[in-house]
Design a protein around this motif. Structure first.
Motif, PDB file in Angstrom:
ATOM      1  N   VAL A  74      90.773  36.784   9.639  1.00 27.99           N
ATOM      2  CA  VAL A  74      90.526  35.724   8.667  1.00 27.99           C
ATOM      3  C   VAL A  74      90.316  36.385   7.299  1.00 27.99           C
ATOM      4  CG1 VAL A  74      88.976  33.875   7.948  1.00 27.99           C
ATOM      5  CG2 VAL A  74      89.544  34.160  10.371  1.00 27.99           C
ATOM      6  N   TYR A  75      91.086  35.938   6.330  1.00 26.70           N
ATOM      7  CA  TYR A  75      91.075  36.509   4.980  1.00 26.70           C
ATOM      8  C   TYR A  75      90.110  35.732   4.096  1.00 26.70           C
ATOM      9  CZ  TYR A  75      93.038  37.820   0.370  1.00 26.70           C
ATOM     10  OH  TYR A  75      93.226  38.254  -0.919  1.00 26.70           O
ATOM     11  N   GLY A  76      89.092  36.423   3.569  1.00 31.40           N
ATOM     12  CA  GLY A  76      88.154  35.775   2.674  1.00 31.40           C
ATOM     13  C   GLY A  76      86.782  36.430   2.731  1.00 31.40           C
ATOM     14  N   PRO A  77      85.924  36.165   1.736  1.00 26.77           N
ATOM     15  CA  PRO A  77      84.588  36.758   1.705  1.00 26.77           C
ATOM     16  C   PRO A  77      83.542  35.892   2.389  1.00 26.77           C
ATOM     17  CG  PRO A  77      85.005  35.622  -0.356  1.00 26.77           C
ATOM     18  CD  PRO A  77      86.252  35.435   0.484  1.00 26.77           C
ATOM     19  N   LEU A  78      82.561  36.526   3.006  1.00 33.99           N
ATOM     20  CA  LEU A  78      81.387  35.811   3.508  1.00 33.99           C
ATOM     21  C   LEU A  78      80.572  35.326   2.311  1.00 33.99           C
ATOM     22  CD1 LEU A  78      79.204  35.133   5.718  1.00 33.99           C
ATOM     23  CD2 LEU A  78      78.323  37.433   5.315  1.00 33.99           C
ATOM     24  N   THR A  79      80.241  34.040   2.282  1.00 31.88           N
ATOM     25  CA  THR A  79      79.479  33.498   1.159  1.00 31.88           C
ATOM     26  C   THR A  79      78.146  32.881   1.570  1.00 31.88           C
ATOM     27  OG1 THR A  79      80.667  31.387   1.306  1.00 31.88           O
ATOM     28  CG2 THR A  79      81.547  33.051  -0.215  1.00 31.88           C
ATOM     29  N   ALA A  80      78.008  32.453   2.840  1.00 35.92           N
ATOM     30  CA  ALA A  80      76.754  31.833   3.289  1.00 35.92           C
ATOM     31  C   ALA A  80      76.669  31.923   4.802  1.00 35.92           C
ATOM     32  CB  ALA A  80      76.678  30.375   2.841  1.00 35.92           C
ATOM     33  N   LEU A  81      75.412  31.906   5.295  1.00 32.56           N
ATOM     34  CA  LEU A  81      75.166  31.991   6.732  1.00 32.56           C
ATOM     35  C   LEU A  81      74.198  30.896   7.153  1.00 32.56           C
ATOM     36  CD1 LEU A  81      75.216  33.506   9.506  1.00 32.56           C
ATOM     37  CD2 LEU A  81      73.316  34.892   8.627  1.00 32.56           C
ATOM     38  N   ASP A  82      74.524  30.214   8.242  1.00 32.48           N
ATOM     39  CA  ASP A  82      73.632  29.227   8.849  1.00 32.48           C
ATOM     40  C   ASP A  82      73.340  29.702  10.273  1.00 32.48           C
ATOM     41  OD1 ASP A  82      72.259  27.108   9.889  1.00 32.48           O
ATOM     42  OD2 ASP A  82      73.683  25.568   9.254  1.00 32.48           O
ATOM     43  N   ALA A  83      72.307  30.538  10.398  1.00 31.72           N
ATOM     44  CA  ALA A  83      72.014  31.147  11.697  1.00 31.72           C
ATOM     45  C   ALA A  83      71.625  30.100  12.733  1.00 31.72           C
ATOM     46  CB  ALA A  83      70.905  32.183  11.538  1.00 31.72           C
ATOM     47  N   ALA A  84      70.984  29.015  12.314  1.00 37.70           N
ATOM     48  CA  ALA A  84      70.538  27.992  13.255  1.00 37.70           C
ATOM     49  C   ALA A  84      71.699  27.356  13.996  1.00 37.70           C
ATOM     50  CB  ALA A  84      69.728  26.930  12.516  1.00 37.70           C
ATOM     51  N   SER A  85      72.810  27.156  13.292  1.00 36.10           N
ATOM     52  CA  SER A  85      73.978  26.529  13.919  1.00 36.10           C
ATOM     53  C   SER A  85      75.020  27.554  14.357  1.00 36.10           C
ATOM     54  CB  SER A  85      74.618  25.531  12.965  1.00 36.10           C
ATOM     55  OG  SER A  85      75.145  26.200  11.825  1.00 36.10           O
ATOM     56  N   ARG A  86      74.677  28.837  14.248  1.00 40.39           N
ATOM     57  CA  ARG A  86      75.606  29.919  14.593  1.00 40.39           C
ATOM     58  C   ARG A  86      76.946  29.750  13.874  1.00 40.39           C
ATOM     59  NH1 ARG A  86      75.022  30.997  21.125  1.00 40.39           N
ATOM     60  NH2 ARG A  86      72.819  31.586  21.126  1.00 40.39           N
ATOM     61  N   SER A  87      76.872  29.639  12.574  1.00 43.20           N
ATOM     62  CA  SER A  87      78.094  29.510  11.782  1.00 43.20           C
ATOM     63  C   SER A  87      77.883  30.138  10.410  1.00 43.20           C
ATOM     64  CB  SER A  87      78.487  28.041  11.627  1.00 43.20           C
ATOM     65  OG  SER A  87      77.540  27.344  10.839  1.00 43.20           O
ATOM     66  N   PHE A  88      78.966  30.435   9.737  1.00 43.52           N
ATOM     67  CA  PHE A  88      78.910  30.966   8.380  1.00 43.52           C
ATOM     68  C   PHE A  88      80.107  30.467   7.584  1.00 43.52           C
ATOM     69  CE2 PHE A  88      81.228  34.087  10.866  1.00 43.52           C
ATOM     70  CZ  PHE A  88      82.281  34.479  10.036  1.00 43.52           C
ATOM     71  N   THR A  89      80.018  30.643   6.271  1.00 48.05           N
ATOM     72  CA  THR A  89      81.058  30.150   5.372  1.00 48.05           C
ATOM     73  C   THR A  89      81.895  31.311   4.855  1.00 48.05           C
ATOM     74  OG1 THR A  89      79.595  28.362   4.661  1.00 48.05           O
ATOM     75  CG2 THR A  89      81.508  28.823   3.275  1.00 48.05           C
ATOM     76  N   ASP A  94      91.626  32.334  -4.282  1.00 51.52           N
ATOM     77  CA  ASP A  94      92.369  31.746  -5.393  1.00 51.52           C
ATOM     78  C   ASP A  94      93.499  32.660  -5.835  1.00 51.52           C
ATOM     79  OD1 ASP A  94      90.642  29.572  -5.427  1.00 51.52           O
ATOM     80  OD2 ASP A  94      89.272  30.527  -6.849  1.00 51.52           O
ATOM     81  N   GLY A  95      94.538  32.058  -6.421  1.00 54.27           N
ATOM     82  CA  GLY A  95      95.664  32.807  -6.956  1.00 54.27           C
ATOM     83  C   GLY A  95      95.403  33.282  -8.367  1.00 54.27           C
ATOM     84  N   GLU A  96      96.377  33.953  -8.954  1.00 56.50           N
ATOM     85  CA  GLU A  96      96.226  34.516 -10.291  1.00 56.50           C
ATOM     86  C   GLU A  96      96.044  33.440 -11.353  1.00 56.50           C
ATOM     87  OE1 GLU A  96      99.496  37.074 -11.081  1.00 56.50           O
ATOM     88  OE2 GLU A  96      98.954  38.554  -9.536  1.00 56.50           O
ATOM     89  N   ARG A  97      96.566  32.255 -11.130  1.00 58.69           N
ATOM     90  CA  ARG A  97      96.452  31.167 -12.115  1.00 58.69           C
ATOM     91  C   ARG A  97      95.267  30.247 -11.805  1.00 58.69           C
ATOM     92  NH1 ARG A  97     101.885  31.357 -10.859  1.00 58.69           N
ATOM     93  NH2 ARG A  97     101.708  29.499  -9.541  1.00 58.69           N
ATOM     94  N   GLY A  98      94.440  30.670 -10.855  1.00 58.87           N
ATOM     95  CA  GLY A  98      93.268  29.871 -10.525  1.00 58.87           C
ATOM     96  C   GLY A  98      93.499  28.836  -9.450  1.00 58.87           C
ATOM     97  N   GLU A  99      94.705  28.745  -8.941  1.00 58.53           N
ATOM     98  CA  GLU A  99      94.995  27.767  -7.893  1.00 58.53           C
ATOM     99  C   GLU A  99      94.422  28.240  -6.559  1.00 58.53           C
ATOM    100  OE1 GLU A  99      98.541  30.606  -7.612  1.00 58.53           O
ATOM    101  OE2 GLU A  99      97.006  29.981  -9.044  1.00 58.53           O
ATOM    102  N   THR A 100      94.016  27.294  -5.726  1.00 56.36           N
ATOM    103  CA  THR A 100      93.439  27.633  -4.425  1.00 56.36           C
ATOM    104  C   THR A 100      94.559  27.884  -3.418  1.00 56.36           C
ATOM    105  OG1 THR A 100      91.457  26.320  -4.835  1.00 56.36           O
ATOM    106  CG2 THR A 100      91.980  26.832  -2.539  1.00 56.36           C
ATOM    107  N   ILE A 101      94.562  29.108  -2.868  1.00 51.70           N
ATOM    108  CA  ILE A 101      95.559  29.465  -1.862  1.00 51.70           C
ATOM    109  C   ILE A 101      95.017  29.192  -0.459  1.00 51.70           C
ATOM    110  CG2 ILE A 101      96.893  31.370  -0.880  1.00 51.70           C
ATOM    111  CD1 ILE A 101      96.948  32.634  -3.630  1.00 51.70           C
ATOM    112  N   LEU A 102      93.780  29.620  -0.233  1.00 52.74           N
ATOM    113  CA  LEU A 102      93.106  29.330   1.031  1.00 52.74           C
ATOM    114  C   LEU A 102      91.800  28.625   0.723  1.00 52.74           C
ATOM    115  CD1 LEU A 102      93.577  32.709   2.973  1.00 52.74           C
ATOM    116  CD2 LEU A 102      94.737  30.549   3.428  1.00 52.74           C
TER     117      LEU A 102
END
Length: 432
Positions: A74-89, A94-102
């Motif tokens: 999975v391509y992307g940075p870890l930004t947040a963790l929710d240990a209670a629900s066993r999940s993270f964000t 973003d692309g060079e022009r600021g558009e969202t790629i993923l």
């Protein structure tokens, strides 16, 4: 998305764990998350910076490694963790022009391993963050290399017109990274001069200075290794100043305690590391230095399904001292967690013995074709000093062992042969 075992961070330890675990458990069981598209062995970044190693040949695609080793990438940075629900964000890409790629994504896990490495510690030195380059990632090494190329071209033009010429490179920090970069740059500067117009004298016109705050370079290593390294640097006309603390850095100079100034066209910061600031936002217990606290099983206290390894983990060894932030420690921790997770997948109890760091010694490179001063391991309290060709072969073997862990024996052998042949048909340094 959800996976049984999720590793965040594709450095030496994280990637080895993902590859070995994926091969053991098969598809759909293991996931690797990283903010970059390809992997490079971090101890070789000084070679990328000097141009003696081509990142476009050395880099290994995470997508390719995932396919071959049966894990999900999975391509992307870890930004947040929710240990209670066993999940993270995982943050958006973003692309060079600021558009969202993923887009931003949520990932669930049964067991999570944090292996996010470290970042530079500037210790509050004014101008350090703005006017230095730290070799933390491939883009840092490439920025250094391209900047050096431009400075060398400029120096040649200035010398041809009899103006002030030369390039001043200042490396702050006399640890392994600083010492290896200084030696590699000296070797590379001679090659750069050979490919140029012949105007530059690499020893006189490429001036390399190494500044270290401690009484000697390679301070954590035995004094014999430090003395051998100092001699090798001095033989290469590299200025070494110990007990020298930097107080300020600008785009033209480095000022040290006492007021002495060093001219600097290019400054590298290799004086220390710290845990990424993101760790302080995850709600996990942290050590004084900002690293994640882990127990002998490498699990985070109070969070039995979360583990940490490598530079971002604060692990205390049997001697009561923190495990040092070295590649060999991350490799050993990856193997320990590999056994833990395989046992867990098979329904067996975890290992009873806690993780124990074993110091196999340290090797320091002094160029592609020159000798390597080194300390080799410890056996029953004994240490051996090695140098020359034997030490060089040992140093190269460490890189090959890492590749073997992620690529397998046959592919590692083929890759090593291919690179050997490529080096004999291309420039000795990357010139573009």
């Amino acid at each position: 998305m959800h996976s049984k075992f999720v590793i965040v961070g594709g450095g030496a330890g994280g990637l080895e764990l993902a590859c070995k675990l994926g091969r053991k458990l098969g598809p759909g069981q293991v996931m690797l998350v990283d903010s970059r598209l390809y992997h490079i062995w971090k101890p070789s970044l000084h070679e990328v910076a000097a141009g003696t190693l081509d990142i476009h040949q050395e880099g290994l695609s995470y997508q390719m490694l995932a396919h071959d080793n049966h894990f999900t990438y999975v391509y992307g940075p870890l930004t947040a963790l929710d240990a209670a629900s066993r999940s993270f964000t995982v943050g958006a890409i973003d692309g060079e022009r600021g558009e969202t790629i993923l887009p931003q994504r949520q990932i669930g896990y049964d067991a999570l391993v944090l292996a996010v490495g470290s970042t530079s510690n500037y210790f509050g030195v004014p101008g350090a963050a703005e006017h230095t380059i730290s070799l933390n990632a491939t883009e840092d090494a490439e920025r250094f290399r391209l900047t050096l190329l431009k400075l060398l071209v400029k120096a040649e033009l200035e010398k041809a017109s009899r103006a002030r010429s030369g390039v001043d490179v200042v490396i702050i920090g006399g640890g392994a990274t600083g010492v290896e970069l200084a030696a590699e740059l000296r070797e590379a500067s001679g090659v750069y001069a050979t490919y140029g117009s012949g105007q530059l004298d690499p020893l006189q016109d490429v001036r390399i200075t190494l500044l270290e705050g401690a009484p000697r370079i390679l301070a954590p290593l035995p004094e014999r290794v430090s003395a051998a390294a100092l001699k090798l640097l001095q033989q290469r006309a590299i200025t070494v100043a110990t007990e020298t603390r930097v107080t300020a850095i600008t785009d033209e100079k480095v000022t040290v305690q006492g007021g002495q100034e060093y001219a600097a066209d290019l400054v590298v910061w290799a004086a220390g590391i710290k845990a990424p600031s993101l760790l302080g936002e995850l709600g996990l217990p942290l050590a004084k230095g900002g690293q994640i606290e882990v127990g002998g099983d490498l699990a985070v206290p109070g969070f039995p399904d979360i583990y940490a390894l490598g530079d971002c983990a604060h692990c205390v060894g049997a001697d009561g001292k923190p495990v040092p932030p070295r590649a060999q420690a991350a490799h050993q921790q990856a193997d320990y967690l590999l056994e833990t997770f395989v046992r867990q997948a098979e329904g067996r109890p975890p290992p009873t013995a806690p993780y124990a760091y074993r110091d196999y010694g340290s090797l320091v490179s002094f160029g592609q074709s020159t000798s390597v001063g080194s300390l080799m391991g410890s056996l029953k309290g004994l240490n051996w000093f090695v140098e020359g060709l034997f030490a060089r072969l040992m140093y190269v073997s460490l890189h090959l062992l890492h590749h073997q862990a992620v690529l397998g024996t046959v592919r590692t052998g083929v890759l090593a042969l291919a690179r050997f042949l490529i080096k004999r048909s291309t420039p000795l340094v990357k010139l573009h």
